[in-house]
Scaffold this active site. Structure first.
Site, short mmCIF file in Angstrom:
data_model
loop_
_atom_site.label_atom_id
_atom_site.label_comp_id
_atom_site.label_asym_id
_atom_site.label_seq_id
_atom_site.Cartn_x
_atom_site.Cartn_y
_atom_site.Cartn_z
N TYR A 177 1.58 -7.68 6.53
CA TYR A 177 1.32 -6.48 5.72
C TYR A 177 2.42 -6.34 4.65
O TYR A 177 2.13 -6.12 3.46
CB TYR A 177 1.31 -5.27 6.66
CG TYR A 177 1.01 -3.94 6.02
CD1 TYR A 177 -0.30 -3.59 5.67
CD2 TYR A 177 2.02 -2.99 5.81
CE1 TYR A 177 -0.58 -2.35 5.11
CE2 TYR A 177 1.74 -1.76 5.25
CZ TYR A 177 0.45 -1.44 4.91
OH TYR A 177 0.17 -0.20 4.35
N LYS B 124 1.98 -6.43 0.63
CA LYS B 124 2.34 -5.24 -0.15
C LYS B 124 3.47 -5.55 -1.15
O LYS B 124 3.49 -5.00 -2.25
CB LYS B 124 2.73 -4.09 0.78
CG LYS B 124 1.57 -3.59 1.65
CD LYS B 124 0.41 -3.03 0.82
CE LYS B 124 -0.64 -2.31 1.66
NZ LYS B 124 -1.72 -1.74 0.84
N THR C 238 -3.02 9.15 8.54
CA THR C 238 -4.38 8.63 8.36
C THR C 238 -4.72 7.76 9.57
O THR C 238 -3.82 7.37 10.32
CB THR C 238 -4.51 7.74 7.09
OG1 THR C 238 -3.95 6.45 7.40
CG2 THR C 238 -3.84 8.31 5.87
N1 LIG Z 1 -1.30 5.51 6.21
C1 LIG Z 1 -0.12 5.02 5.91
O1 LIG Z 1 0.87 5.30 6.59
C2 LIG Z 1 0.06 4.15 4.69
C3 LIG Z 1 1.35 3.94 4.23
C4 LIG Z 1 1.55 3.12 3.12
C5 LIG Z 1 0.47 2.54 2.48
N2 LIG Z 1 -0.79 2.77 2.96
C6 LIG Z 1 -1.90 2.13 2.25
O2 LIG Z 1 -2.78 3.12 1.79
C7 LIG Z 1 -4.08 2.56 1.61
C8 LIG Z 1 -5.11 3.46 2.27
O3 LIG Z 1 -4.85 3.46 3.66
P1 LIG Z 1 -5.07 4.75 4.58
O4 LIG Z 1 -3.79 5.01 5.25
O5 LIG Z 1 -5.75 5.81 3.84
O6 LIG Z 1 -6.01 4.10 5.71
P2 LIG Z 1 -7.49 4.47 6.19
O7 LIG Z 1 -7.78 3.48 7.25
O8 LIG Z 1 -7.59 5.92 6.47
O9 LIG Z 1 -8.35 4.15 4.89
C9 LIG Z 1 -8.56 2.86 4.41
C10 LIG Z 1 -9.97 2.76 3.86
O10 LIG Z 1 -10.15 1.46 3.30
C11 LIG Z 1 -11.44 0.99 3.68
N3 LIG Z 1 -11.48 -0.46 3.67
C12 LIG Z 1 -10.90 -1.33 4.53
N4 LIG Z 1 -11.21 -2.59 4.21
C13 LIG Z 1 -11.99 -2.52 3.10
C14 LIG Z 1 -12.64 -3.49 2.29
N5 LIG Z 1 -12.56 -4.79 2.57
N6 LIG Z 1 -13.34 -3.08 1.22
C15 LIG Z 1 -13.45 -1.75 0.94
N7 LIG Z 1 -12.90 -0.78 1.68
C16 LIG Z 1 -12.17 -1.17 2.75
C17 LIG Z 1 -11.65 1.56 5.08
O11 LIG Z 1 -13.04 1.58 5.44
C18 LIG Z 1 -11.04 2.93 4.95
O12 LIG Z 1 -12.00 3.89 4.54
C19 LIG Z 1 -4.01 1.15 2.19
O13 LIG Z 1 -3.85 0.22 1.15
C20 LIG Z 1 -2.78 1.20 3.06
O14 LIG Z 1 -2.19 -0.06 3.25
C21 LIG Z 1 -1.01 3.56 4.04
#
Ligand SMILES: NC(=O)c1ccc[n+]([C@@H]2O[C@H](COP(=O)([O-])OP(=O)(O)OC[C@H]3O[C@@H](n4cnc5c(N)ncnc54)[C@H](O)[C@@H]3O)[C@@H](O)[C@H]2O)c1
Length: 277
Positions: free
Chosen positions: A158, A162, A193
């Site tokens: 990951y 990133k 989330t």
């Molecule tokens: N939650 C955290 O702590 C956090 C921290 C840093 C970065 N992020 C990043 O934020 C972004 C959103 O994550 P989140 O926390 O909202 O997670 P989440 O799981 O709530 O949402 C992610 C969404 O992406 C969709 N998804 C997954 N694979 C996919 C694909 N191949 N095509 C289209 N859609 C797809 C899922 O169905 C889901 O709706 C991600 O890139 C994640 O890496 C999250």
């Protein structure tokens, strides 16, 4: 008001919009007057997310999209431009978590992580950037992570993906400036989330909240992100604890790594002692 002019009646595509940060970004964009194309691989999820944040369906359209499919991403982005006459923003936000001790990881885990978390963003950029260059305006916003800026043990695939998103974003940002196009990367610490509770060999919630404190609400992050987009920040790092960790790593990388290594060794020794009984 600046908020209004930046987003009012602007056209934005958001991937991964069925849940978490993507859904919160879509809601905040609507609040600030934008029209949003909400895309996600989860067909039922994207319909229900749109109904939640835009009950009368006047500010959103939904699309079922797998960001690993370059042609599908291109088709969605081009049809958005064709139907609306412009493309102001793309939020390449869809992503998955992955982790575990590297000695136990299958190559398939590495490949899937790179495919979704890096190539998913690349596909959005490859589709949107030429359109924005031709228009002479547009803003690409890529969701990376704090794991794209600092060492993130047990989340190594990951973190690798990133870091690549951060590298892509800041490099493209410089190229894009000459075309009137903007590029930003979003680097959040833990956000509340479902991603934090994805099944796997590592408990991301425990790992991240032990290191960085309580998870940040997704709606507060979305506000920070759109404020950062308005200010055209290259790196939007939030919340404060994430900025602190990033600052520490930039200032004293050896010291931070040594402290993380000492903690990792101590917890391995503790686990070994427990296993011996
Ligand atoms: N939650 C955290 O702590 C956090 C921290 C840093 C970065 N992020 C990043 O934020 C972004 C959103 O994550 P989140 O926390 O909202 O997670 P989440 O799981 O709530 O949402 C992610 C969404 O992406 C969709 N998804 C997954 N694979 C996919 C694909 N191949 N095509 C289209 N859609 C797809 C899922 O169905 C889901 O709706 C991600 O890139 C994640 O890496 C999250």
């Amino acid at each position: 008001m600046a908020t209004t002019s930046t987003f009012h009646q602007k056209i934005a595509v958001v991937t991964g919009a069925a849940s978490g940060i993507g859904k919160a970004l879509a809601a905040e964009l609507i609040d600030r007057g934008a029209e949003v194309v909400m895309a996600d691989i989860d067909a039922a999820g994207i319909r229900s997310a749109a109904a939640d944040i835009d009950a009368d369906g006047t500010h959103t359209v939904t699309a079922v999209l797998d960001v690993t499919e370059a042609e599908d991403v291109r088709r969605l982005v081009e049809s958005t431009r064709d139907e609306r006459g412009r493309l102001d923003f793309i939020f390449n936000n869809a992503g998955i978590g992955s982790g575990g001790p590297v000695e136990h990881l299958e190559l398939a885990t590495w490949r899937r992580t790179v495919e979704v978390d890096l190539m998913g963003v690349v596909h959005g950029v490859a589709a949107a950037y030429p359109i924005m260059v031709a228009q002479g305006f547009g803003h690409i916003v890529n969701t990376a992570s704090l794991a794209g800026l600092v060492p993130s043990p047990l989340l190594t695939p990951y973190a690798a993906a990133k870091h690549a998103v951060v590298g892509l974003s800041v490099s493209l940002r410089v190229e894009a400036a000459a075309h009137g196009v903007r590029v930003s990367a979003v680097c959040p610490g833990p956000v509340e989330t479902p991603l934090l509770d994805q099944p796997g060999s590592v408990n991301a919630r425990t790992l991240l909240t032990n290191a960085l404190g309580e998870a940040y609400p997704a709606d507060r992050l979305a506000t920070d992100v759109l404020d950062g987009v308005m200010a055209n920040r290259a790196l939007i790092v939030a919340p404060e604890t994430a900025r602190g960790a990033w600052g520490y790593f930039r200032q004293s990388p050896d010291e931070m790594l040594a402290s993380m290594e000492a903690q990792a060794v101590a917890s391995a020794e503790r686990r070994a002692a427990e296993a011996r009984g």
